[in-house]
Scaffold this motif. Sequence first.
Motif, mmCIF file in Angstrom:
data_model
loop_
_atom_site.group_PDB
_atom_site.id
_atom_site.type_symbol
_atom_site.label_atom_id
_atom_site.label_comp_id
_atom_site.label_asym_id
_atom_site.label_seq_id
_atom_site.Cartn_x
_atom_site.Cartn_y
_atom_site.Cartn_z
ATOM 1 N N ILE A 18 -11.634 -2.727 11.166
ATOM 2 C CA ILE A 18 -12.417 -3.726 11.881
ATOM 3 C C ILE A 18 -11.828 -5.118 11.669
ATOM 4 N N LEU A 19 -11.531 -5.453 10.422
ATOM 5 C CA LEU A 19 -10.997 -6.772 10.088
ATOM 6 C C LEU A 19 -9.631 -7.010 10.726
ATOM 7 N N SER A 20 -8.740 -6.030 10.596
ATOM 8 C CA SER A 20 -7.376 -6.220 11.104
ATOM 9 C C SER A 20 -7.340 -6.281 12.628
ATOM 10 N N ARG A 21 -8.161 -5.487 13.290
ATOM 11 C CA ARG A 21 -8.202 -5.536 14.755
ATOM 12 C C ARG A 21 -8.764 -6.880 15.239
ATOM 13 N N ALA A 22 -9.785 -7.370 14.551
ATOM 14 C CA ALA A 22 -10.347 -8.668 14.909
ATOM 15 C C ALA A 22 -9.308 -9.777 14.716
ATOM 16 N N CYS A 23 -8.525 -9.664 13.659
ATOM 17 C CA CYS A 23 -7.460 -10.650 13.425
ATOM 18 C C CYS A 23 -6.380 -10.547 14.498
ATOM 19 N N ALA A 24 -6.025 -9.328 14.859
ATOM 20 C CA ALA A 24 -5.006 -9.137 15.895
ATOM 21 C C ALA A 24 -5.432 -9.775 17.211
ATOM 22 N N GLN A 25 -6.691 -9.638 17.545
ATOM 23 C CA GLN A 25 -7.200 -10.194 18.803
ATOM 24 C C GLN A 25 -7.180 -11.714 18.809
ATOM 25 N N ARG A 26 -7.177 -12.329 17.646
ATOM 26 C CA ARG A 26 -7.259 -13.785 17.549
ATOM 27 C C ARG A 26 -5.981 -14.432 17.030
ATOM 28 N N GLY A 27 -4.968 -13.633 16.786
ATOM 29 C CA GLY A 27 -3.715 -14.182 16.281
ATOM 30 C C GLY A 27 -3.802 -14.675 14.851
ATOM 31 N N ILE A 28 -4.691 -14.049 14.069
ATOM 32 C CA ILE A 28 -4.875 -14.424 12.672
ATOM 33 C C ILE A 28 -4.103 -13.454 11.787
ATOM 34 N N ARG A 29 -3.381 -13.959 10.829
ATOM 35 C CA ARG A 29 -2.647 -13.109 9.897
ATOM 36 C C ARG A 29 -3.642 -12.406 8.971
ATOM 37 N N PHE A 30 -3.289 -11.180 8.545
ATOM 38 C CA PHE A 30 -4.213 -10.368 7.765
ATOM 39 C C PHE A 30 -3.535 -9.770 6.547
ATOM 40 N N PHE A 31 -4.155 -9.959 5.379
ATOM 41 C CA PHE A 31 -3.690 -9.340 4.135
ATOM 42 C C PHE A 31 -4.732 -8.328 3.682
ATOM 43 N N HIS A 32 -4.253 -7.144 3.286
ATOM 44 C CA HIS A 32 -5.150 -6.100 2.782
ATOM 45 C C HIS A 32 -4.635 -5.600 1.437
ATOM 46 N N VAL A 33 -5.535 -5.461 0.475
ATOM 47 C CA VAL A 33 -5.159 -5.009 -0.862
ATOM 48 C C VAL A 33 -5.450 -3.514 -0.987
ATOM 49 N N SER A 34 -4.420 -2.749 -1.353
ATOM 50 C CA SER A 34 -4.566 -1.308 -1.503
ATOM 51 C C SER A 34 -4.264 -0.907 -2.952
ATOM 52 N N THR A 35 -3.971 0.346 -3.169
ATOM 53 C CA THR A 35 -3.990 0.879 -4.531
ATOM 54 C C THR A 35 -2.857 1.858 -4.833
ATOM 55 N N ASP A 36 -2.548 1.991 -6.117
ATOM 56 C CA ASP A 36 -1.594 2.992 -6.581
ATOM 57 C C ASP A 36 -2.151 4.408 -6.431
ATOM 58 N N PHE A 37 -3.461 4.526 -6.208
ATOM 59 C CA PHE A 37 -4.081 5.839 -6.084
ATOM 60 C C PHE A 37 -3.780 6.523 -4.746
ATOM 61 N N VAL A 38 -2.981 5.894 -3.896
ATOM 62 C CA VAL A 38 -2.524 6.594 -2.683
ATOM 63 C C VAL A 38 -1.420 7.591 -3.037
ATOM 64 N N PHE A 39 -0.936 7.555 -4.279
ATOM 65 C CA PHE A 39 0.103 8.481 -4.727
ATOM 66 C C PHE A 39 -0.497 9.569 -5.629
ATOM 67 N N ASP A 40 0.201 10.707 -5.726
ATOM 68 C CA ASP A 40 -0.333 11.834 -6.498
ATOM 69 C C ASP A 40 0.058 11.820 -7.967
ATOM 70 N N GLY A 41 0.948 10.902 -8.359
ATOM 71 C CA GLY A 41 1.304 10.783 -9.762
ATOM 72 C C GLY A 41 2.312 11.790 -10.255
ATOM 73 N N LEU A 42 2.968 12.518 -9.356
ATOM 74 C CA LEU A 42 3.940 13.533 -9.767
ATOM 75 C C LEU A 42 5.344 12.976 -9.943
ATOM 76 N N SER A 43 5.547 11.724 -9.573
ATOM 77 C CA SER A 43 6.864 11.105 -9.713
ATOM 78 C C SER A 43 7.173 10.836 -11.180
ATOM 79 N N SER A 44 8.450 10.709 -11.486
ATOM 80 C CA SER A 44 8.867 10.325 -12.833
ATOM 81 C C SER A 44 9.554 8.964 -12.829
ATOM 82 N N SER A 45 9.534 8.282 -11.676
ATOM 83 C CA SER A 45 10.093 6.940 -11.554
ATOM 84 C C SER A 45 9.157 6.111 -10.689
#
Length: 303
Positions: free
Chosen positions: A95-122
């Motif tokens: 909702i926020l990003s689409r509203a910004c797109a319609q008005r030419g407003i830049r948008f920052f969104h904070v996400s998380t390390d939990f989008v990964f499964d943790g199986l990496s070793s690096s």
Amino acid sequence: MQSVVAMRDKQLSKVMVTGAGGQLGSALCSSAPSSIEVCALTRSECDICDPAAVAAALDKQRPELLINAAAYTAVDRAEEESAAAFAANAEAPGILSRACAQRGIRFFHVSTDFVFDGLSSSPYAVDAQTSPLGVYGHSKQAGEQATLESGADALILRTGWVYSHDGQNFMRTMLRLHESHDEISVVSDQVGTPTDALSLAGALWAAAHRRGLSGIYHWSDAGVCSWYDFAVAIGEEAKAQGLLSKVAVVKPIRTQDYPTPAQRPAYSVLDKTRSWLDLEIPPTHWRSQLRAVLTRLKEADHA
């Protein structure tokens, strides 16, 4: 994503912050450059799940940038409250990003390390395959996707293990347990990097002044530790600063010895190389940042 240092944008004058009542939102507001007018909106002041409310707020304030610091972060409770988690973490960013797109407003969104499964070793690169383990991670992944598909001039900043001198967080919990217990048990087989909320806010403000940056970035403080290591450091550093009268013995345990409703990634270290370069912020070790956070806590207690 631009891979070279972007030119500074000297024209930025007004920024809207949603989720201003949380620890990141508070850090953003307290650390905003003096040249920027901040419109801080808490949950009660703007329902970010309501397109009409979002549109009205943007049309009234007319910011050049919107930073979304609002999120449903109760990882375990999300397993039972998936609708609430997806509303705040997936639907609202759309909702926020689409509203910004319609008005030419830049948008920052904070996400998380939990989008990964943790199986990496690096450390996970920004383009690493996402594979969340629980409802919280899935909801945040959906929020990223909604943002990327919105057409907005958007930047997504993934982070993890965020804490501050105020609010509810791991550091505050450990300070209480160190003072009230002789021994505490903390998992030692989940590895990541603690992130000072003020450090994260600084990265977002640095990105705000670089108009050419977009896409996905990673940010946390430097270094690696387990929750056990973090708990030990909290006790040692707090005792050194006179915030604790004693330090409990911290006992390392395995994740399986402390079952929780949500499965957590065993390894969630993020690769911040590009962020350090593009934001022109040198890496600071998490333990140095911990000392700084405890110093702020001490100053707040004496104020």
